[in-house]
Design a protein around this motif. Sequence first.
Motif, PDB file in Angstrom:
ATOM      1  N   TYR A  52      83.910  35.411  67.812  1.00  0.00           N
ATOM      2  CA  TYR A  52      85.180  35.167  68.496  1.00  0.00           C
ATOM      3  C   TYR A  52      85.622  36.420  69.226  1.00  0.00           C
ATOM      4  CZ  TYR A  52      85.393  30.705  66.262  1.00  0.00           C
ATOM      5  OH  TYR A  52      85.110  29.429  65.892  1.00  0.00           O
ATOM      6  N   TRP A  59      85.469  32.236  60.630  1.00  0.00           N
ATOM      7  CA  TRP A  59      86.702  32.402  61.408  1.00  0.00           C
ATOM      8  C   TRP A  59      87.839  31.573  60.824  1.00  0.00           C
ATOM      9  CZ3 TRP A  59      88.866  35.714  64.379  1.00  0.00           C
ATOM     10  CH2 TRP A  59      89.928  35.368  65.204  1.00  0.00           C
ATOM     11  N   PHE A  73      92.327  34.810  70.351  1.00  0.00           N
ATOM     12  CA  PHE A  73      90.864  34.876  70.304  1.00  0.00           C
ATOM     13  C   PHE A  73      90.286  33.557  70.770  1.00  0.00           C
ATOM     14  CE2 PHE A  73      91.784  38.538  67.881  1.00  0.00           C
ATOM     15  CZ  PHE A  73      90.619  39.282  67.717  1.00  0.00           C
ATOM     16  N   GLU A  74      89.103  33.613  71.343  1.00  0.00           N
ATOM     17  CA  GLU A  74      88.399  32.406  71.758  1.00  0.00           C
ATOM     18  C   GLU A  74      86.935  32.535  71.369  1.00  0.00           C
ATOM     19  OE1 GLU A  74      87.452  33.531  76.391  1.00  0.00           O
ATOM     20  OE2 GLU A  74      89.242  32.356  75.957  1.00  0.00           O
ATOM     21  N   PRO A  75      86.231  31.405  71.235  1.00  0.00           N
ATOM     22  CA  PRO A  75      84.804  31.474  70.904  1.00  0.00           C
ATOM     23  C   PRO A  75      84.053  32.312  71.931  1.00  0.00           C
ATOM     24  CG  PRO A  75      85.611  29.236  70.672  1.00  0.00           C
ATOM     25  CD  PRO A  75      86.713  30.027  71.322  1.00  0.00           C
TER      26      PRO A  75
END
Length: 51
Positions: free
Chosen positions: A3, A29, A48-50
């Motif tokens: 992430y 996560w 947060f993002e993948p």
Amino acid sequence: MKYLCTICGYVYDPALGDIDSDVAPGTAWEDVPEDWSCPTCGVDKSLFEPA
């Protein structure tokens, strides 16, 4: 899956965890505490993002 912090570019890797914040290696996560923040810039999990 890793992430990415959309603010500073820090990458949370579940295999490594975040020892300095008491998040053990192997912590998915989804299991990182909601009050955890980016160790680099301090923003919360929602930014947060993948990766």
